[in-house]
Design an enzyme around this catalytic site. Structure first.
Site, PDB file in Angstrom:
ATOM      1  CE1 TYR A 157      -3.671   2.518   0.684  1.00 12.21           C
ATOM      2  CE2 TYR A 157      -2.212   3.379   2.378  1.00 12.21           C
ATOM      3  CZ  TYR A 157      -3.331   3.513   1.583  1.00 12.21           C
ATOM      4  OH  TYR A 157      -4.111   4.641   1.680  1.00 12.21           O
ATOM      5  CG  ASP A 255       6.051   4.110   0.965  1.00  8.87           C
ATOM      6  OD1 ASP A 255       6.265   4.689   2.042  1.00  8.87           O
ATOM      7  OD2 ASP A 255       4.909   3.960   0.488  1.00  8.87           O
ATOM      8  CE  LYS A 282       1.508   5.982   8.084  1.00 11.07           C
ATOM      9  NZ  LYS A 282       0.149   5.581   8.309  1.00 11.07           N
TER      10      LYS A 282
HETATM   11  N1  PMP Z   1       2.974   4.458   2.209  1.00 14.34           N
HETATM   12  C1  PMP Z   1       2.841   3.563   3.180  1.00 14.34           C
HETATM   13  C2  PMP Z   1       3.831   2.446   3.277  1.00 14.34           C
HETATM   14  C3  PMP Z   1       1.799   3.663   4.098  1.00 14.34           C
HETATM   15  O1  PMP Z   1       1.648   2.743   5.076  1.00 14.34           O
HETATM   16  C4  PMP Z   1       0.904   4.742   3.981  1.00 14.34           C
HETATM   17  C5  PMP Z   1      -0.254   4.946   4.943  1.00 14.34           C
HETATM   18  N2  PMP Z   1      -0.355   4.148   6.005  1.00 14.34           N
HETATM   19  C6  PMP Z   1       1.077   5.644   2.941  1.00 14.34           C
HETATM   20  C7  PMP Z   1       2.129   5.481   2.075  1.00 14.34           C
HETATM   21  C8  PMP Z   1       0.137   6.781   2.740  1.00 14.34           C
HETATM   22  O2  PMP Z   1       0.335   7.762   3.675  1.00 14.34           O
HETATM   23  P1  PMP Z   1      -0.857   8.752   4.058  1.00 14.34           P
HETATM   24  O3  PMP Z   1      -1.897   7.934   4.755  1.00 14.34           O
HETATM   25  O4  PMP Z   1      -0.207   9.776   4.945  1.00 14.34           O
HETATM   26  O5  PMP Z   1      -1.346   9.338   2.795  1.00 14.34           O
END
Ligand code: PMP
Length: 450
Positions: A157, A255, A282
């Site tokens: 994700y 990521d 985060k």
């Molecule tokens: N990348 C990863 C690995 C994530 O776990 C998340 C959200 N949990 C995101 C991107 C997206 O971040 P956001 O919810 O701040 O848009």
């Protein structure tokens, strides 16, 4: 002996009996907010509890129940709720203004702190979510390489936008690699043509896909731990991917929205990989909305407005000063020693969960890395998305509710994000409650095994 039906009924009845105010809140909320949640992942059956407040690693709901918070807002709350130093930093900046549409010192200070920790980050820009950070990193990669396509891993994700909403949780009937499956209705069909999918942790097949599509691939995006499922990448997989991508003229985007917490320099330091671009989110916002993307100067300088045709990047809240102040306060508390302590706590939790499973005679996989812990109710090893499909997700759903009844708030799909507000005592509290919750769901596990 109790039947599975009786076990489910008992867990749900106990939950409903404890959370009458949350039930009423949910009924009220869903008249205006679809599903009663403003983020789909926050829903679970029969309804989620409504938080009244959080402090440290504890949450209290509307009915006064207390929970040990192992969700930590999916990892963003790394020092627990309302940490005094972070509250003070936000307050001090708020008193001087939060947003100006003009450069300000907190932005540069946070950018410097991230770059100091992550040597691959030669340039950095801020966004307001991890989703946005990935969107701009992918745009930069497409612009830099002049190629249109993206390769992502099955089961990963990377946020809510179209290009990455492919094969996030495609189920057992996923098409053959590198074809993906749309993760939601509402996507234009060309998304599938532009986003290819590879098997996580399988270097040979992923390398083949990269080489076959090198002329059209701009980037491969990957996590060091797939946060959905908490499956750790083999270091050899990531290092191999690094080399194959370089040889093929494809950019590697790591990521680190969640995995940055795993070492001072993020998972890339732990694994020993230098990506071309890294995305963050985060913890770098200290609990406020944030994202950032950075990496190679030659790629990132595409955003330099002094260039003839700069890449477009916007966002009213990008680089918000209160967010930057909260992020700086968070990172200054996130020392190497604290990260080591937190990761060791994660190891203790994994051990504790395994012991509880063994004691209960339940076969399951406890996965993850450092302070990121995952649970899969299957006897078979879990190394990628497809192997994770063997897990009993239905029992996990009930185990989550049984844990809530026992005061433990984890991710419904079976994951724990530890915070520095926790100590050994909280890990022991968790494993004791987990042992009890396993007994609560036992008939469901036995029904399946039989
Ligand atoms: N990348 C990863 C690995 C994530 O776990 C998340 C959200 N949990 C995101 C991107 C997206 O971040 P956001 O919810 O701040 O848009």
């Amino acid at each position: 002996m109790r039947s599975a039906v009786e076990a489910r009924a008992a867990i749900e009845a106990a939950y409903r009996a404890r959370t009458a105010r949350s039930a009423a809140f949910h009924e009220e909320a869903r008249r205006l907010i679809p599903g009663g949640v403003t983020r789909s992942v926050a829903f679970y059956e029969p309804y989620p509890f409504c938080v009244e407040h959080g402090r440290g690693c504890r949450l209290e709901d509307l009915d006064g129940n207390r929970y040990l918070d192992h969700l930590s807002n999916f990892g963003s709350i790394i020092h627990g709720h309302a940490h005094p130093a972070i509250v003070a930093a936000i307050g001090e900046q708020a008193a001087r203004g939060t947003d100006f549409g003009a450069p300000n010192e907190p932005q540069l200070a946070l950018a410097r702190e991230i770059a100091r920790r992550v040597p691959s980050v030669e340039r950095l820009r801020f966004a307001t979510s991890g989703t946005e950070a990935n969107l701009y990193a992918i745009r930069a990669a497409r612009a830099f390489t002049g190629k249109p396509k993206l390769l992502k891993m099955e089961g990963s994700y990377h946020g809510g936008y179209d290009a990455v909403s492919v094969s996030v949780d495609p189920g057992a009937d996923a098409p053959d690699f590198p074809h993906g499956k749309v993760g939601t209705r509402g996507l234009p069909p060309e998304v599938l043509a532009n986003t290819l999918v590879a098997p996580f942790n399988d270097l040979e097949r992923t390398a083949r896909i990269i080489r076959e599509h090198r002329d059209e691939l701009a980037a491969v995006i990957v996590e060091a731990v797939t946060v959905r499922g908490m499956i750790a990448a083999d270091a050899a997989f990531l290092r191999g991917l690094r080399d194959v991508a370089r040889e093929a003229g494809v950019l590697l985007i790591l990521d680190e929205v969640v995995t940055f917490r795993l070492a001072r320099g993020g998972a890339q330091e732990r694994v020993g990989v230098r990506p071309d671009l890294t995305t963050f989110g985060k913890v770098i916002g200290g609990g406020l909305p944030v994202g950032a993307f950075g990496g190679r100067a030659d790629v990132m300088d595409g955003f330099d407005v002094a260039q003839r045709a700069p890449l477009h990047h916007s966002g009213t809240f990008a680089g918000n000063a209160a967010v930057a102040a909260a992020g700086l306060a968070t990172l200054s508390l996130l020392t190497g020693e604290e990260i080591a302590r937190l990761n060791a706590l994660g190891d203790r939790l994994r051990t504790g969960l395994r012991v509880a499973l063994e004691t209960a005679g339940v076969r399951a996989q406890v996965t993850g890395m450092g302070s990121l812990v995952g649970l899969h109710l299957t006897a078979h090893p879990v190394t990628d998305y497809r192997s994770s499909l063997a897990a009993n997700r239905e029992a996990m759903r009930w185990l989550h509710l049984a844990l809530l009844n026992r005061g433990i708030f984890a991710r419904a799909a079976g994951a724990f994000f530890l915070s520095t507000a926790m100590r050994d005592a909280e890990v022991e509290e968790t494993t004791a409650a987990f042992g009890g919750a396993l007994e609560d769901v036992r008939p469901m596990l036995e029904a399946r095994a039989g």
